[in-house]
Scaffold this active site. Sequence first.
Site, PDB file in Angstrom:
ATOM      1  N   GLU A 161       0.826  -1.217   0.000  1.00  0.00           N
ATOM      2  CA  GLU A 161       0.000   0.000   0.000  1.00  0.00           C
ATOM      3  C   GLU A 161       0.857   1.262   0.000  1.00  0.00           C
ATOM      4  OE1 GLU A 161      -3.757   0.115   0.487  1.00  0.00           O
ATOM      5  OE2 GLU A 161      -3.799  -1.998  -0.088  1.00  0.00           O
ATOM      6  N   HIS A 229      -4.341   1.630   7.505  1.00  0.00           N
ATOM      7  CA  HIS A 229      -2.944   1.908   7.138  1.00  0.00           C
ATOM      8  C   HIS A 229      -2.220   2.415   8.380  1.00  0.00           C
ATOM      9  CE1 HIS A 229      -4.478   2.782   2.814  1.00  0.00           C
ATOM     10  NE2 HIS A 229      -3.831   1.643   2.796  1.00  0.00           N
ATOM     11  N   ASP A 231      -0.388   4.931   8.572  1.00  0.00           N
ATOM     12  CA  ASP A 231      -0.384   6.406   8.650  1.00  0.00           C
ATOM     13  C   ASP A 231      -1.674   6.970   9.270  1.00  0.00           C
ATOM     14  OD1 ASP A 231      -2.196   6.302   6.523  1.00  0.00           O
ATOM     15  OD2 ASP A 231      -0.936   7.413   5.115  1.00  0.00           O
ATOM     16  N   CYS A 346      -2.904  11.297   3.685  1.00  0.00           N
ATOM     17  CA  CYS A 346      -3.239  10.333   2.614  1.00  0.00           C
ATOM     18  C   CYS A 346      -3.141  10.986   1.252  1.00  0.00           C
ATOM     19  CB  CYS A 346      -4.671   9.832   2.749  1.00  0.00           C
ATOM     20  SG  CYS A 346      -5.032   8.943   4.244  1.00  0.00           S
TER      21      CYS A 346
HETATM   22  O1  SUG Z   1      -7.846   2.843   0.609  1.00  0.00           O
HETATM   23  N1  SUG Z   1     -10.583   4.995   0.704  1.00  0.00           N
HETATM   24  C1  SUG Z   1      -9.153   4.820   0.786  1.00  0.00           C
HETATM   25  C2  SUG Z   1      -8.529   5.794   1.745  1.00  0.00           C
HETATM   26  C3  SUG Z   1      -7.039   5.786   1.653  1.00  0.00           C
HETATM   27  C4  SUG Z   1      -6.381   6.541   2.755  1.00  0.00           C
HETATM   28  N2  SUG Z   1      -4.963   6.528   2.596  1.00  0.00           N
HETATM   29  C5  SUG Z   1      -4.073   6.502   3.590  1.00  0.00           C
HETATM   30  N3  SUG Z   1      -4.384   6.218   4.816  1.00  0.00           N
HETATM   31  N4  SUG Z   1      -2.835   6.700   3.291  1.00  0.00           N
HETATM   32  C6  SUG Z   1      -8.818   3.377   1.152  1.00  0.00           C
HETATM   33  O2  SUG Z   1      -9.513   2.796   2.007  1.00  0.00           O
HETATM   34  C7  SUG Z   1     -12.811   4.549  -0.200  1.00  0.00           C
HETATM   35  C8  SUG Z   1     -13.402   4.602  -1.582  1.00  0.00           C
HETATM   36  C9  SUG Z   1     -14.850   4.204  -1.653  1.00  0.00           C
HETATM   37  O3  SUG Z   1     -15.324   3.520  -0.756  1.00  0.00           O
HETATM   38  O4  SUG Z   1     -15.476   4.570  -2.651  1.00  0.00           O
HETATM   39  C10 SUG Z   1     -11.314   4.373  -0.225  1.00  0.00           C
HETATM   40  O5  SUG Z   1     -10.799   3.698  -1.104  1.00  0.00           O
END
Ligand code: SUG
Length: 417
Positions: A161, A229, A231, A346
Amino acid sequence: MLVEINFDGIVGPSHNYAGLSPGNLAATRNRGAVSHPRAAALQGIAKMRANLALGLHQGILLPHARPDHRWLAQLGLGYPHAPPHSQAQALSASPMWAANAATVSPAPDTADGRCHLSVANLVTMPHRSHEWPETLAQLRLAFADPAFAVHGPVAAPFGDEGAANHMRLATAHDAPGVEVFVYGIAGGPFPARQHPDASAAIARRHLLDPERTLFVQQSEEAIAAGAFHNDVVAVANGRVLFAHEQAFADKARFYDQLRAAMPEVEIVEVPAAQVSLADAIASYLFNAQLVTLPGGETGLILPGEARATESVWRWLTAHVAGNGPIRRLEVVDVRESMANGGGPACLRLRVVADPATIDPRFLVDDAKLGRIAAVIEAHWPEAIDPAQIADPDLIAGIERARTALLEALDLVGFLDS
Ligand code: SUG
């Protein structure tokens, strides 16, 4: 010459709430809600402008072609006749979360003196698993200079990731650092997204010094509480590690290893008794940008939700009033991204590099952000109701919007083939 540049993912015109990420509590809670792509993208622009005003260096990554017709074709589908869950997976604007684009090892850490980037495979979530080909195309364009080595994804099924599970500590951005890879093994009912073998593979590919590379397990309770994650529960910059007490499976061992590798480290741990894991995750206290400001002091760029969460704001104001290493708090509004589980950290990928070695189309100043904002104002949909994603007019508008942005940035023909 080497500076830290934050590359923010521009929020794409298809931003919507489809609830595609189990274990991501915000995204799950907002499933089915109406999104506001234009406001979301403008919030991202405002965050970049605020970072520039602080004297930080800023870059961009572009929204991907959505829907991803190539991916649907691999599944034997075309968008109009695809089942709703496949449409949602093909349409997601998830590339906005650039912290998941790649893992970056700056030149001072690598044996060949180049800055290494490995595109993340994101295989755990179907809607994210098809991001890497276009992310890789953008990385190869932006970082084409021989100062960089850009790697393809780690082989499936070892989930990777990107920078969201990677931390770098160094006495200065241009000094050799200690790189920390955080992986997950289990997470209660939720998937652990970062496989230890993926972390190890990246460290080998990036030619890191084993003496200055740590592999640390994320705590199961953190993943189970919604920290999908690392982070979401920890962030590092310079000499500072800022983490929740319950972020790591064996924190005593990790802290000992870190102090041995880097005696100058300052560990700022937030006790669960003062800020619960639930409050930390709901407010995204740790999904903040921990930055070195031009004067040398450490600042924290936080989402508005952190200020609105009483325990979190109490802890932060007490820290700043005391003698802690974080000296300045900056609050930004990224609530549209937050509602899908993506905070300020993020939205950005950190790259330590000489700006002169980067394709200038991926770097921004205030004037260029103004031009991008004008395209967003003119073309991004005002709102998307997830019930509406089969609408051909909506889809045509989303595709036109991205083309307009590529035209404005002189990128037509480079990413849209
Ligand atoms: O991978 N949300 C992302 C958020 C990513 C956050 N990134 C970090 N923490 N670095 C995920 O869960 C939701 C999209 C949706 O449900 O349509 C989503 O993919």
